[in-house]
Scaffold this motif. Structure first.
Motif, PDB file in Angstrom:
ATOM      1  N   LYS A 325       0.840  -1.207   0.000  1.00 43.86           N
ATOM      2  CA  LYS A 325       0.000   0.000   0.000  1.00 43.86           C
ATOM      3  C   LYS A 325       0.874   1.257   0.000  1.00 43.86           C
ATOM      4  N   ASP A 326       1.968   1.231   0.770  1.00 46.68           N
ATOM      5  CA  ASP A 326       2.886   2.377   0.776  1.00 46.68           C
ATOM      6  C   ASP A 326       3.494   2.594  -0.609  1.00 46.68           C
ATOM      7  N   LEU A 327       3.820   1.496  -1.296  1.00 45.10           N
ATOM      8  CA  LEU A 327       4.389   1.617  -2.637  1.00 45.10           C
ATOM      9  C   LEU A 327       3.353   2.181  -3.610  1.00 45.10           C
ATOM     10  N   GLU A 328       2.102   1.763  -3.468  1.00 43.34           N
ATOM     11  CA  GLU A 328       1.044   2.316  -4.319  1.00 43.34           C
ATOM     12  C   GLU A 328       0.866   3.812  -4.060  1.00 43.34           C
ATOM     13  N   ASP A 329       0.958   4.229  -2.805  1.00 44.86           N
ATOM     14  CA  ASP A 329       0.868   5.662  -2.480  1.00 44.86           C
ATOM     15  C   ASP A 329       2.004   6.435  -3.150  1.00 44.86           C
ATOM     16  N   ILE A 330       3.194   5.814  -3.204  1.00 47.01           N
ATOM     17  CA  ILE A 330       4.332   6.452  -3.877  1.00 47.01           C
ATOM     18  C   ILE A 330       4.040   6.608  -5.365  1.00 47.01           C
ATOM     19  N   LEU A 331       3.538   5.558  -5.997  1.00 50.58           N
ATOM     20  CA  LEU A 331       3.276   5.605  -7.429  1.00 50.58           C
ATOM     21  C   LEU A 331       2.105   6.532  -7.770  1.00 50.58           C
ATOM     22  N   LYS A 332       1.193   6.720  -6.832  1.00 49.81           N
ATOM     23  CA  LYS A 332       0.085   7.669  -7.038  1.00 49.81           C
ATOM     24  C   LYS A 332       0.501   9.094  -6.694  1.00 49.81           C
ATOM     25  N   LYS A 334       0.933  10.443  -3.803  1.00 54.53           N
ATOM     26  CA  LYS A 334       0.143  11.018  -2.724  1.00 54.53           C
ATOM     27  C   LYS A 334       1.021  11.902  -1.837  1.00 54.53           C
ATOM     28  N   PRO A 335       0.442  12.937  -1.248  1.00 58.52           N
ATOM     29  CA  PRO A 335       1.230  13.819  -0.379  1.00 58.52           C
ATOM     30  C   PRO A 335       1.885  13.038   0.762  1.00 58.52           C
ATOM     31  N   GLU A 336       3.105  13.402   1.074  1.00 59.29           N
ATOM     32  CA  GLU A 336       3.867  12.809   2.176  1.00 59.29           C
ATOM     33  C   GLU A 336       4.140  11.321   1.974  1.00 59.29           C
ATOM     34  N   ASN A 337       4.217  10.855   0.707  1.00 60.47           N
ATOM     35  CA  ASN A 337       4.607   9.464   0.482  1.00 60.47           C
ATOM     36  C   ASN A 337       6.074   9.290   0.865  1.00 60.47           C
ATOM     37  N   THR A 338       6.442   8.069   1.228  1.00 61.52           N
ATOM     38  CA  THR A 338       7.758   7.817   1.829  1.00 61.52           C
ATOM     39  C   THR A 338       8.922   8.051   0.877  1.00 61.52           C
ATOM     40  N   ALA A 339       8.677   8.050  -0.437  1.00 63.73           N
ATOM     41  CA  ALA A 339       9.747   8.311  -1.409  1.00 63.73           C
ATOM     42  C   ALA A 339       9.746   9.757  -1.891  1.00 63.73           C
ATOM     43  N   GLN A 340       8.778  10.545  -1.411  1.00 65.34           N
ATOM     44  CA  GLN A 340       8.629  11.942  -1.827  1.00 65.34           C
ATOM     45  C   GLN A 340       8.510  12.072  -3.347  1.00 65.34           C
ATOM     46  N   ASN A 341       7.829  11.110  -3.956  1.00 67.16           N
ATOM     47  CA  ASN A 341       7.613  11.142  -5.396  1.00 67.16           C
ATOM     48  C   ASN A 341       6.485  12.111  -5.736  1.00 67.16           C
ATOM     49  N   THR A 342       6.686  12.940  -6.748  1.00 65.99           N
ATOM     50  CA  THR A 342       5.682  13.925  -7.161  1.00 65.99           C
ATOM     51  C   THR A 342       5.126  13.647  -8.553  1.00 65.99           C
ATOM     52  N   ILE A 343       5.504  12.510  -9.136  1.00 66.12           N
ATOM     53  CA  ILE A 343       5.064  12.180 -10.500  1.00 66.12           C
ATOM     54  C   ILE A 343       4.087  11.003 -10.451  1.00 66.12           C
ATOM     55  N   PRO A 344       2.785  11.235 -10.695  1.00 62.14           N
ATOM     56  CA  PRO A 344       1.824  10.121 -10.702  1.00 62.14           C
ATOM     57  C   PRO A 344       2.163   9.125 -11.814  1.00 62.14           C
ATOM     58  N   CYS A 345       2.041   7.852 -11.499  1.00 58.98           N
ATOM     59  CA  CYS A 345       2.411   6.798 -12.460  1.00 58.98           C
ATOM     60  C   CYS A 345       1.233   5.861 -12.697  1.00 58.98           C
ATOM     61  N   GLN A 346       1.108   5.403 -13.935  1.00 62.00           N
ATOM     62  CA  GLN A 346       0.221   4.288 -14.243  1.00 62.00           C
ATOM     63  C   GLN A 346       0.997   3.008 -13.940  1.00 62.00           C
ATOM     64  N   TYR A 347       0.409   2.103 -13.182  1.00 66.87           N
ATOM     65  CA  TYR A 347       1.164   0.926 -12.754  1.00 66.87           C
ATOM     66  C   TYR A 347       0.288  -0.312 -12.729  1.00 66.87           C
ATOM     67  N   ARG A 348       0.941  -1.455 -12.689  1.00 66.23           N
ATOM     68  CA  ARG A 348       0.282  -2.753 -12.526  1.00 66.23           C
ATOM     69  C   ARG A 348       1.082  -3.579 -11.529  1.00 66.23           C
ATOM     70  N   ILE A 349       0.384  -4.394 -10.759  1.00 63.30           N
ATOM     71  CA  ILE A 349       1.020  -5.297  -9.795  1.00 63.30           C
ATOM     72  C   ILE A 349       0.678  -6.731 -10.202  1.00 63.30           C
ATOM     73  N   TYR A 350       1.703  -7.538 -10.428  1.00 64.18           N
ATOM     74  CA  TYR A 350       1.523  -8.936 -10.812  1.00 64.18           C
ATOM     75  C   TYR A 350       2.083  -9.820  -9.702  1.00 64.18           C
TER      76      TYR A 350
END
Length: 363
Positions: A325-332, A334-350
């Motif tokens: 869930k934390d990784l999904e927040d990073i890829l989305k 979201k504010p204050e995500n643990t990686a401080q990522n600011t670029i929303p990503c389209q992703y898939r989890i397999y």
């Protein structure tokens, strides 16, 4: 004389205007629906193409990892000296049998598995093992031997493209290097296999057979895979109960993802369960982003690893759902995500399970 001509009633101007308006509305609706269908088709086709690499990676991992082997056998073990006996040990030293193997299977957090390799750009988890795949660079000499042993491995790395062909370097403008996350596969040819090397060297560096030059024999098999999580599992003795799982996580080191078949053989009472035996099942999770998202991240971070998967994630199997869930927040983004990522990503989890064919699990 009366005329026999009868007048016929025609459409009035208002009726023609109303019919034309209705026709225009219908044509507009059809155009809108057709445009939406085309847009959905293009987007779906683009997404399928973007994540095709991850599905290819799944297929390759399943084919190769399912053939992992240890070739374990039982050997005399000295309980007093806590080691395997050699040929000159006295008979009274040979107090027990223990599983033994010269091969090695190891998986877990990449920073732990590849300790000392200086591979800071490698993300999440890594796995290394041997399998009889018959790969050799000397096909004219060994090509007929289809089950030669190879050292194999999988890991995720942020790096630039492989060396470009000469003709691409001549293009104007010059093609800039592309930095991407990639699922990498190591395949060491049989003639360079180190697992049967000098015993003293192996004793001083038990992971040297892959740590020393794993990147030399690696190639990308899927682009834009940002994370790989490897969880080894063993049979559940209580699986007869329908409310319990058939397989449970197994680790060589407490509550962690680390599985090392070279765990110490164990104390006098019992051999360690991961010692010299393969896990019967490996659960693999791949997280992939689309090419557009990868471009945006690369443009921002350049050659520096953006660290989309912080090292604090995927350290303990019991936190798997929370970490995902934390990784999904990073890829989305979201504010204050643990990686401080600011670029929303389209992703898939397999997530998929791989059965190890040669595993014969013993408690």
């Amino acid at each position: 004389m009366k005329s026999s001509f009868k007048s016929s009633r025609a459409f009035t101007l208002i009726e023609v205007l109303v019919a034309s308006a209705v026709l225009i509305m219908l044509m507009g609706m059809i155009a809108v629906v057709t445009g939406q269908i085309s847009k959905v088709w293009r987007n779906t086709d683009s997404k399928i193409d973007s994540f095709r690499g991850a599905r290819l990676g799944m297929s390759v991992m399943n084919r190769v990892l399912s053939q992992a082997t240890l070739n374990s056998y039982s050997d005399y073990f000295s309980l007093k000296n806590n080691r395997f006996c050699n040929t000159v040990e006295p008979a009274d030293e040979r107090e027990a049998y223990r599983r033994r193997s010269e091969l090695h299977f190891i998986s877990g957090n990449a920073a732990e598995v590849l300790k000392g390799a200086g591979a800071s750009s490698i993300s999440s988890h890594a796995i290394f093992f041997q399998a009889p795949l018959g790969y050799t660079e000397k096909a004219e000499e060994y090509g007929g031997l289809g089950h030669l042993l190879n050292a194999c491995g999988f890991y995720v790395e942020y790096s630039q493209d492989v060396e470009q062909p000469d003709f691409l370097k001549l293009l104007e403008p010059a093609r800039l290097p592309r930095y991407r996350y990639r699922l990498m596969m190591m395949m060491q040819p049989t003639e360079f296999l180190k697992i049967y090397g000098d015993p003293k060297t192996l004793a001083s560096s038990p992971r040297g057979w892959f740590v020393d030059d794993f990147q030399k024999y690696s190639r990308p098999i899927a682009e834009n895979v940002i994370a790989m999580v490897v969880l080894c599992k063993r049979p559940n003795p209580s699986s007869g109960n329908q409310k319990t799982a058939f397989y449970l996580p197994v680790s060589s080191e407490g509550n962690s993802y680390l599985y090392d078949s070279r765990t110490a053989p164990g104390d006098n009472a019992k051999q360690a369960e991961t010692s010299n035996q393969l896990p019967p099942l490996v659960q693999v999770t791949l997280v992939s982003i689309d090419e557009k998202s990868a471009q945006n991240i690369s443009e921002k971070s350049g050659e520096e690893d953006p660290k989309l998967v912080p090292t604090t994630l995927f350290q303990s199997p019991e936190n798997y759902e929370k970490d995902m869930k934390d990784l999904e927040d990073i890829l989305k983004a979201k504010p204050e995500n643990t990686a401080q990522n600011t670029i929303p990503c389209q992703y898939r989890i397999y997530s998929f399970d791989i059965l190890i064919r040669s595993s014969s699990w013993n408690e």
